[in-house]
Design a protein around this motif. Sequence first.
Motif, mmCIF file in Angstrom:
data_model
loop_
_atom_site.group_PDB
_atom_site.id
_atom_site.type_symbol
_atom_site.label_atom_id
_atom_site.label_comp_id
_atom_site.label_asym_id
_atom_site.label_seq_id
_atom_site.Cartn_x
_atom_site.Cartn_y
_atom_site.Cartn_z
ATOM 1 N N GLN A 9 68.881 49.606 68.453
ATOM 2 C CA GLN A 9 69.509 49.356 69.410
ATOM 3 C C GLN A 9 71.015 49.418 69.483
ATOM 4 O OE1 GLN A 9 68.134 45.740 71.436
ATOM 5 N NE2 GLN A 9 66.200 45.617 70.733
ATOM 6 N N ALA A 10 71.486 49.609 67.716
ATOM 7 C CA ALA A 10 72.639 49.352 67.680
ATOM 8 C C ALA A 10 73.222 50.793 67.686
ATOM 9 C CB ALA A 10 73.209 48.609 66.508
ATOM 10 N N LYS A 11 72.057 51.477 66.794
ATOM 11 C CA LYS A 11 72.598 52.819 66.628
ATOM 12 C C LYS A 11 71.764 53.837 67.891
ATOM 13 C CE LYS A 11 68.794 55.427 64.811
ATOM 14 N NZ LYS A 11 67.634 55.348 64.366
ATOM 15 N N GLY A 12 71.333 53.146 67.908
ATOM 16 C CA GLY A 12 71.345 53.774 69.903
ATOM 17 C C GLY A 12 72.514 53.833 70.653
ATOM 18 N N ASN A 13 73.314 52.795 70.316
ATOM 19 C CA ASN A 13 74.806 52.319 71.128
ATOM 20 C C ASN A 13 75.444 52.687 70.598
ATOM 21 O OD1 ASN A 13 75.807 50.959 73.481
ATOM 22 N ND2 ASN A 13 76.455 49.503 71.894
ATOM 23 N N VAL A 14 75.554 53.270 69.172
ATOM 24 C CA VAL A 14 76.607 53.702 68.726
ATOM 25 C C VAL A 14 76.451 55.574 69.125
ATOM 26 C CG1 VAL A 14 77.308 54.975 66.746
ATOM 27 C CG2 VAL A 14 76.479 52.755 67.067
ATOM 28 N N LYS A 15 75.197 56.445 69.233
ATOM 29 C CA LYS A 15 75.175 57.782 69.517
ATOM 30 C C LYS A 15 75.482 57.856 71.454
ATOM 31 C CE LYS A 15 71.008 58.322 66.544
ATOM 32 N NZ LYS A 15 69.814 59.052 66.361
ATOM 33 N N GLU A 16 75.080 56.690 71.712
ATOM 34 C CA GLU A 16 75.087 56.887 72.745
ATOM 35 C C GLU A 16 77.130 57.099 73.665
ATOM 36 O OE1 GLU A 16 74.112 54.553 77.390
ATOM 37 O OE2 GLU A 16 73.608 54.034 76.133
ATOM 38 N N THR A 17 77.429 55.920 72.397
ATOM 39 C CA THR A 17 79.511 56.361 73.010
ATOM 40 C C THR A 17 78.976 57.239 72.381
ATOM 41 O OG1 THR A 17 78.774 53.655 72.459
ATOM 42 C CG2 THR A 17 81.068 54.534 72.703
ATOM 43 N N VAL A 18 79.205 57.776 71.303
ATOM 44 C CA VAL A 18 79.801 58.994 70.212
ATOM 45 C C VAL A 18 79.349 59.989 71.508
ATOM 46 C CG1 VAL A 18 79.874 60.641 68.509
ATOM 47 C CG2 VAL A 18 79.970 58.078 68.211
ATOM 48 N N ASN A 24 78.543 65.210 74.239
ATOM 49 C CA ASN A 24 77.843 66.024 74.297
ATOM 50 C C ASN A 24 75.845 65.163 75.022
ATOM 51 O OD1 ASN A 24 74.831 66.055 72.200
ATOM 52 N ND2 ASN A 24 76.290 66.436 70.630
ATOM 53 N N LYS A 25 75.184 65.674 75.339
ATOM 54 C CA LYS A 25 74.572 64.966 76.287
ATOM 55 C C LYS A 25 73.296 63.932 75.658
ATOM 56 C CE LYS A 25 77.126 64.425 80.389
ATOM 57 N NZ LYS A 25 77.476 63.558 80.790
ATOM 58 N N GLU A 26 72.879 65.784 74.605
ATOM 59 C CA GLU A 26 71.991 65.524 74.128
ATOM 60 C C GLU A 26 72.124 64.176 73.102
ATOM 61 O OE1 GLU A 26 69.659 67.745 70.600
ATOM 62 O OE2 GLU A 26 70.820 68.905 71.701
ATOM 63 N N LEU A 27 72.966 64.528 72.037
ATOM 64 C CA LEU A 27 73.580 62.906 71.433
ATOM 65 C C LEU A 27 73.592 61.855 72.278
ATOM 66 C CD1 LEU A 27 74.029 61.761 68.399
ATOM 67 C CD2 LEU A 27 76.281 61.825 68.801
ATOM 68 N N GLU A 28 74.620 61.680 73.314
ATOM 69 C CA GLU A 28 73.764 60.729 74.495
ATOM 70 C C GLU A 28 72.773 59.966 74.590
ATOM 71 O OE1 GLU A 28 76.046 59.470 78.744
ATOM 72 O OE2 GLU A 28 76.684 60.814 78.249
ATOM 73 N N ASN A 29 71.767 60.914 75.095
ATOM 74 C CA ASN A 29 70.771 60.646 75.301
ATOM 75 C C ASN A 29 69.533 60.321 74.547
ATOM 76 O OD1 ASN A 29 70.983 61.563 77.819
ATOM 77 N ND2 ASN A 29 70.336 63.798 77.934
ATOM 78 N N GLU A 30 69.774 60.816 73.462
ATOM 79 C CA GLU A 30 69.350 60.621 72.017
ATOM 80 C C GLU A 30 69.455 59.296 72.018
ATOM 81 O OE1 GLU A 30 69.343 61.448 67.319
ATOM 82 O OE2 GLU A 30 69.773 63.123 68.949
ATOM 83 N N GLY A 31 70.339 58.702 72.242
ATOM 84 C CA GLY A 31 71.403 57.418 71.823
ATOM 85 C C GLY A 31 70.594 56.121 72.393
ATOM 86 N N LYS A 32 70.218 56.773 74.170
ATOM 87 C CA LYS A 32 69.866 56.094 75.064
ATOM 88 C C LYS A 32 68.262 56.155 74.824
ATOM 89 C CE LYS A 32 72.185 57.055 78.565
ATOM 90 N NZ LYS A 32 72.940 57.620 80.414
ATOM 91 N N GLU A 33 67.637 56.741 73.957
ATOM 92 C CA GLU A 33 65.896 57.074 74.075
ATOM 93 C C GLU A 33 65.731 55.527 72.735
ATOM 94 O OE1 GLU A 33 64.483 60.725 73.020
ATOM 95 O OE2 GLU A 33 65.191 61.371 74.628
ATOM 96 N N ASP A 34 66.660 55.671 71.848
ATOM 97 C CA ASP A 34 66.938 54.547 70.790
ATOM 98 C C ASP A 34 67.061 53.608 71.059
ATOM 99 O OD1 ASP A 34 66.994 56.323 68.574
ATOM 100 O OD2 ASP A 34 68.818 56.904 67.526
ATOM 101 N N LYS A 35 67.777 52.600 72.174
ATOM 102 C CA LYS A 35 68.396 51.856 72.781
ATOM 103 C C LYS A 35 66.589 51.187 73.071
ATOM 104 C CE LYS A 35 71.828 50.916 75.118
ATOM 105 N NZ LYS A 35 73.100 51.210 76.084
ATOM 106 N N THR A 36 66.573 51.951 74.148
ATOM 107 C CA THR A 36 65.237 51.695 74.252
ATOM 108 C C THR A 36 63.921 51.613 73.742
ATOM 109 O OG1 THR A 36 66.011 53.505 76.491
ATOM 110 C CG2 THR A 36 63.395 52.181 77.062
ATOM 111 N N SER A 37 63.803 52.094 72.570
ATOM 112 C CA SER A 37 62.736 52.009 71.867
ATOM 113 C C SER A 37 63.183 50.270 70.723
ATOM 114 C CB SER A 37 62.682 52.946 71.027
ATOM 115 O OG SER A 37 61.741 53.329 69.718
#
Length: 60
Positions: A9-18, A24-37
Motif C-alpha cells: 500500500q505504501a509503495k502504491g502511494n509513493v508511485k501514485e504521488t510520483v 505520468n498517468k501510467e505510474l499513477e495508475n500502477e500506484g493505485k493498483e498496488d494500493k488497492t491490491s
Amino acid sequence: MADENKFEQAKGNVKETVGNVTDNKELENEGKEDKTSGKAKEFVENAKDKANEVIDKFKK
C-alpha cells in the motif's frame, strides 16, 4: 504477511504521488493498483483470521 500488505500500500502511494507530480498517468495508475491490491489482501487476511477465531470457538 500484514507487513507485506502495508508495504504494498505504501509503495502504491509513493508511485501514485510520483506519477501525479510528474504527470505520468501510467505510474499513477500502477500506484493505485498496488494500493488497492494491498488493501484487498489485507481484507482477505483479516477475514480469514476472523473465520479461524469462530472455528476455534466451536472446537471448544
